[in-house]
Structures are given as C-alpha cells and as structure tokens.
Design a protein around this motif. Structure first.
Motif, PDB file in Angstrom:
ATOM      1  N   LEU A 142       0.837  -1.207   0.000  1.00 32.05           N
ATOM      2  CA  LEU A 142       0.000   0.000   0.000  1.00 32.05           C
ATOM      3  C   LEU A 142       0.867   1.249   0.000  1.00 32.05           C
ATOM      4  N   VAL A 143       1.877   1.262   0.849  1.00 31.09           N
ATOM      5  CA  VAL A 143       2.764   2.424   0.951  1.00 31.09           C
ATOM      6  C   VAL A 143       3.451   2.695  -0.387  1.00 31.09           C
ATOM      7  N   MET A 144       3.958   1.649  -1.017  1.00 31.58           N
ATOM      8  CA  MET A 144       4.679   1.833  -2.287  1.00 31.58           C
ATOM      9  C   MET A 144       3.731   2.282  -3.398  1.00 31.58           C
ATOM     10  N   ALA A 145       2.494   1.806  -3.382  1.00 31.78           N
ATOM     11  CA  ALA A 145       1.510   2.238  -4.381  1.00 31.78           C
ATOM     12  C   ALA A 145       1.188   3.723  -4.207  1.00 31.78           C
ATOM     13  N   LEU A 146       1.009   4.164  -2.961  1.00 34.38           N
ATOM     14  CA  LEU A 146       0.728   5.580  -2.710  1.00 34.38           C
ATOM     15  C   LEU A 146       1.924   6.450  -3.074  1.00 34.38           C
ATOM     16  N   LEU A 147       3.138   5.943  -2.846  1.00 31.12           N
ATOM     17  CA  LEU A 147       4.344   6.682  -3.248  1.00 31.12           C
ATOM     18  C   LEU A 147       4.377   6.871  -4.767  1.00 31.12           C
ATOM     19  N   ALA A 148       3.979   5.839  -5.494  1.00 34.56           N
ATOM     20  CA  ALA A 148       3.950   5.943  -6.958  1.00 34.56           C
ATOM     21  C   ALA A 148       2.961   7.012  -7.408  1.00 34.56           C
ATOM     22  N   VAL A 149       1.806   7.090  -6.743  1.00 40.65           N
ATOM     23  CA  VAL A 149       0.807   8.114  -7.081  1.00 40.65           C
ATOM     24  C   VAL A 149       1.362   9.510  -6.812  1.00 40.65           C
ATOM     25  N   ILE A 150       2.009   9.688  -5.656  1.00 37.54           N
ATOM     26  CA  ILE A 150       2.585  10.995  -5.307  1.00 37.54           C
ATOM     27  C   ILE A 150       3.633  11.409  -6.338  1.00 37.54           C
ATOM     28  N   THR A 151       4.503  10.480  -6.702  1.00 37.60           N
ATOM     29  CA  THR A 151       5.564  10.771  -7.671  1.00 37.60           C
ATOM     30  C   THR A 151       4.975  11.191  -9.013  1.00 37.60           C
ATOM     31  N   LEU A 152       3.963  10.474  -9.489  1.00 43.93           N
ATOM     32  CA  LEU A 152       3.328  10.799 -10.768  1.00 43.93           C
ATOM     33  C   LEU A 152       2.685  12.180 -10.720  1.00 43.93           C
ATOM     34  N   CYS A 153       1.998  12.471  -9.614  1.00 35.39           N
ATOM     35  CA  CYS A 153       1.330  13.779  -9.484  1.00 35.39           C
ATOM     36  C   CYS A 153       2.322  14.925  -9.592  1.00 35.39           C
ATOM     37  N   PHE A 154       3.453  14.796  -8.919  1.00 37.45           N
ATOM     38  CA  PHE A 154       4.416  15.896  -8.931  1.00 37.45           C
ATOM     39  C   PHE A 154       5.192  15.969 -10.235  1.00 37.45           C
ATOM     40  N   ALA A 155       5.409  14.841 -10.875  1.00 38.90           N
ATOM     41  CA  ALA A 155       6.068  14.869 -12.180  1.00 38.90           C
ATOM     42  C   ALA A 155       5.236  15.684 -13.173  1.00 38.90           C
ATOM     43  N   VAL A 156       3.923  15.486 -13.156  1.00 34.07           N
ATOM     44  CA  VAL A 156       3.035  16.241 -14.047  1.00 34.07           C
ATOM     45  C   VAL A 156       3.033  17.725 -13.674  1.00 34.07           C
ATOM     46  N   GLN A 157       2.965  18.034 -12.370  1.00 29.99           N
ATOM     47  CA  GLN A 157       2.909  19.429 -11.936  1.00 29.99           C
ATOM     48  C   GLN A 157       4.191  20.186 -12.271  1.00 29.99           C
ATOM     49  N   ILE A 158       5.348  19.533 -12.120  1.00 26.00           N
ATOM     50  CA  ILE A 158       6.617  20.190 -12.469  1.00 26.00           C
ATOM     51  C   ILE A 158       6.664  20.463 -13.966  1.00 26.00           C
ATOM     52  N   GLY A 159       6.144  19.516 -14.757  1.00 22.87           N
ATOM     53  CA  GLY A 159       6.090  19.750 -16.201  1.00 22.87           C
ATOM     54  C   GLY A 159       5.223  20.943 -16.558  1.00 22.87           C
ATOM     55  N   LEU A 160       4.091  21.109 -15.864  1.00 24.52           N
ATOM     56  CA  LEU A 160       3.217  22.259 -16.113  1.00 24.52           C
ATOM     57  C   LEU A 160       3.844  23.567 -15.636  1.00 24.52           C
ATOM     58  N   ALA A 161       4.585  23.530 -14.528  1.00 21.92           N
ATOM     59  CA  ALA A 161       5.186  24.748 -13.981  1.00 21.92           C
ATOM     60  C   ALA A 161       6.351  25.235 -14.821  1.00 21.92           C
ATOM     61  N   ASP A 162       7.066  24.327 -15.498  1.00 25.39           N
ATOM     62  CA  ASP A 162       8.202  24.667 -16.353  1.00 25.39           C
ATOM     63  C   ASP A 162       9.176  25.612 -15.644  1.00 25.39           C
ATOM     64  N   PRO A 163       9.864  25.146 -14.577  1.00 23.91           N
ATOM     65  CA  PRO A 163      10.778  26.014 -13.823  1.00 23.91           C
ATOM     66  C   PRO A 163      12.024  26.379 -14.623  1.00 23.91           C
ATOM     67  N   GLU A 164      12.760  27.350 -14.112  1.00 21.42           N
ATOM     68  CA  GLU A 164      14.025  27.749 -14.727  1.00 21.42           C
ATOM     69  C   GLU A 164      15.093  26.762 -14.251  1.00 21.42           C
ATOM     70  N   TRP A 165      15.451  25.807 -15.097  1.00 22.87           N
ATOM     71  CA  TRP A 165      16.278  24.692 -14.648  1.00 22.87           C
ATOM     72  C   TRP A 165      17.681  25.120 -14.265  1.00 22.87           C
ATOM     73  N   GLY A 166      18.197  26.180 -14.863  1.00 23.68           N
ATOM     74  CA  GLY A 166      19.512  26.684 -14.456  1.00 23.68           C
ATOM     75  C   GLY A 166      19.503  27.142 -13.013  1.00 23.68           C
ATOM     76  N   ALA A 167      18.443  27.860 -12.622  1.00 22.58           N
ATOM     77  CA  ALA A 167      18.311  28.318 -11.240  1.00 22.58           C
ATOM     78  C   ALA A 167      18.087  27.135 -10.297  1.00 22.58           C
ATOM     79  N   VAL A 168      17.384  26.113 -10.788  1.00 19.96           N
ATOM     80  CA  VAL A 168      17.165  24.917  -9.971  1.00 19.96           C
ATOM     81  C   VAL A 168      18.503  24.253  -9.633  1.00 19.96           C
ATOM     82  N   ILE A 169      19.344  24.097 -10.646  1.00 15.99           N
ATOM     83  CA  ILE A 169      20.651  23.459 -10.426  1.00 15.99           C
ATOM     84  C   ILE A 169      21.506  24.287  -9.475  1.00 15.99           C
TER      85      ILE A 169
END
Length: 417
Positions: A142-169
C-alpha cells in the motif's frame, strides 16, 4: 535478485516519513519566500538521512536490537526514560502534521470542512490494523503504491510549472546566507526536521528485523548491503518529492512575486490561475491525501517500536494509535477552529522545527552504538562512516543551538521565526 527482493520494503516505509505533510508546509514556505535557495538544504538533509538510516540497518542486523531497545540496554532509567518521552513527543509532532495535512487533503478534494476532516483522520487506525492483520507485506505494498501516485502527481505538476532549470541546479549549491539569515535558518531547520525525522531512526532499526537473515558474518553483511540499497533508493524518491514541492513553490509563487505563500490550501487555490490548468490543483490534493495516509502508517509503527523498545510495554495497536492520535488532534482542532488555515500552516512548520530540535537525542545514541565494537562485532561502523555520522550529529546540534540563541536574543519574539 530474489534475495534482494525480499529486503525491499522497509526503506520505502521509512522514506514515507521524509515526504509527509510537514515537509509540504516547510517546502512551500521555503520555495515561495526564498526561491530555489533552500534546495541545498533538502539535498544535504537527504544525504544525512541516507547515512543515518544505513546506521539504523547496521545496528539492527549486527546486534539484533532496534535503537529503542539498544538505548534501554545501554542507559540507566534516568537517561532512557527522558529519551523515550522525547521520542514520543516527536511522534506526536509528526502525527499533528499528518492530521492537519490529511484534513487539508480531504478539504481540497471533497470540500470537507477542516474541523470535520481532523476528526475523520482518527478512523485511519482501522485501515492500518486491517493491513497489519493480513500481512506486513500488504502494508508495504500500500505504501509503495501511494508513493507511486505521489511521484506521478508531482512529475506532471513540475512539467506544467516549467521552472528555470539553471536556477534549480544552482539552488542545490549551499550558501552561507542560509545560516546567517534567521528566517531562512528557521525554515532550513524545518526542512531538516521534516527530512531527518527522529522517529524514523527508531522505526527503520525495528522493521529491518521483519526480514530473515542468517547468523554468519557473510549473511549479515549481505543483509546489510541489501537493506542499505533499499533505504538509499527509497530516500532518493523522497528527495525528488521534497525538491519537487520546493521547485513548484519557487517556480509558481516566488517567480510571480507571491513570496508570502505558506499555507497548503492557499497554494492549491493559486495553482489554477498561475499554472493555467485545472489538472494541477487536483493532482496536488490527491498527492497530499496520499502523503497523509502514508505517513500515518509509519507513525503508527514507530510508536509501537518506541514504546516496546524503551519501556518494554506492549499495548494493543488500536489503543496505542487512538491515544497518540487523540493527543495530536487537540492542537490541530484548536488551530483550525480559532486560526483557520493560517494557523494550520504555522502549526505544521512548528512541528517540523520541533522534530529538528529533538533529532540530536536520537542521532547521538545511534552514532555511539554503531561505533561500539562490543555491541556491533565485525559489523562495527568503519572509521570514515563513524566520523561522517559524528559530523552530521555535530552540525544538527550546532544549528539547533543557533536557532535557540537567535530566538532568545530576540526576546522570544515569534515574529522573527
């Protein structure tokens, strides 16, 4: 591979504690106020966590005792009992964050009022008890399944936010400004407390022992290697989630001048107009709810390990869970009723700083025990590892001492925090 697969699981249960709702509050506040600067704190905290959790596995496999049991064995009651009380306070602080975070998740997804959501969180004990009854591996699944959901949610949100990757690094590079600025230090210690959590040290050393390994030195070394790989891989997931929350806050709020965002609910509301997508806030709410439910599992298990380890007292899991949750619900209800969402955000950050202040009392015994050849035998921590862990303990102690001194120098003015 079959042997390694048998050891996969405990690391992910531990990693859950590194991405609970308390992490969300500190990362959102840090990202919105200081941009990508505190990414360095998330990275350093994660490295500390990897080292300390590997020591937990080493202690369990070499001695057959978890950290709480080792403290009971080594220290007199006048030392071990205060350590037990501090561990219980840490678990309650964690539980407060989970209560508030889960209630906010219910509010964001289903529109449930925060006060009712806080009360509903008490029912999660039945889910945990059911999963424990049918088998520990189901709990891990159950824990690992919920972790997978959290990871997917944030991967999509980061793609939508399109941060400045140079500043991120560049944000992953440490700077002295973090220590010099009291406000930044407060949030940095909140991130540290939310990442390297005291109860996780007790938990990991306990649940590693749900695996079977042989009695020979070679078999123990193999078990230690597999357990370390498991926890390290899991904590890299935790780093991704924590960094993603901070990056999202920096890219969406700090870059648009909204540097005052510190509330999870407010962040959720503003994602729609700023990201221009109705999908992001829904994913945000789902990930938060999954995070709260996941963290509840680990807090329950940690509570059992701490009580049984320190004072050798066995309490029915449902009773233990309800008592801890009842204590956590009181401040959560007060914050939600009297202060609204603004109170919940401050309460979440405060709980994480409280965890940081208590961290030394778990780290120092862990470092001491794993460097003791009489206790560890052939699996005693090598000199370089013991020195690294000692340095981590010293850094934690010094930073916490500076925070307390800054607070005292201000005349105990909470506005400086």
């Amino acid at each position: 591979m079959r042997r390694f697969a048998a050891f996969v699981g405990p690391g992910y249960l531990v990693a859950v504690g590194y991405m609970d709702p308390g992490n969300w509050a500190t990362s959102i506040a840090g990202g919105s106020r200081f941009g990508y600067t505190l990414l360095a704190v998330a990275l350093v905290s994660n490295i500390m966590a990897i080292v300390l959790q590997s020591l937990c596995a080493r202690l369990a496999i070499a001695s057959g005792r978890d950290l709480a049991q080792a403290c009971r064995d080594a220290y007199p009651r006048w030392t071990s009992y205060p350590l037990w009380l501090l561990a219980e306070i840490a678990i309650i602080a964690t539980d407060i964050a989970e209560v508030v975070g889960t209630a906010i998740g219910f509010n964001l997804i289903f529109g449930l009022p925060l006060e009712i959501g806080v009360a509903v969180t008490a029912l999660d004990v039945f889910l945990i008890l059911y999963l424990q009854r049918i088998g520990f591996r189901y709990l891990e699944a159950l824990v690992m399944a919920l972790l997978a959901v959290i990871t997917l949610c944030f991967a999509v949100q980061i793609g939508l936010a399109d941060p400045e990757w140079g500043a991120v690094i560049r944000g992953f590079a440490p700077t002295t400004e973090i220590v010099a600025n009291p406000e930044m230090l407060y949030l940095a210690l909140g991130i540290l407390g939310a990442t390297v959590m005291p109860h996780n040290l007790y938990l990991h050393s306990a649940i590693v022992q749900t695996r079977a390994w042989g009695s020979s030195e070679a078999e123990k070394r193999e078990a230690l290697r597999f357990a370390t790989i498991d926890s390290t891989a899991a904590l890299m997931f935790a780093l991704f989630i924590n960094a993603a929350i901070l990056i999202l806050a920096a890219a969406v709020f700090h870059s648009s001048g909204r540097t005052e965002i510190a509330e999870i609910g407010e962040a959720h509301t503003l994602l729609v107009p700023l990201l221009g997508s109705a999908l992001a806030p829904v994913l945000f709410g789902i990930a938060l709810l999954c995070s709260g439910l996941n963290s509840t599992v680990t807090a329950t298990l940690a509570g059992q390990a701490v009580m049984e380890g320190f004072i050798n007292m066995r309490v029915r899991p449902w009773l233990r869970r309800l008592v801890t949750r009842a204590i956590a619900i009181v401040p959560a209800v007060i914050a939600t009723v009297y202060y609204g969402e603004g109170g919940t955000g401050k309460l979440l950050i405060l709980t994480q700083v409280a965890l940081s202040l208590q961290l030394s009392f778990a780290v120092v015994p862990l470092v001491q025990f794993t460097a003791d050849r009489r206790k560890m035998g052939a699996l005693t921590a090598p000199a370089w590892l013991a020195a690294t862990a000692s340095l981590i303990a010293l850094i934690i102690i010094v930073l916490n001492a500076k925070l307390v001194m800054d607070f005292a120098a201000s005349g105990f003015d909470t506005s400086v925090l």
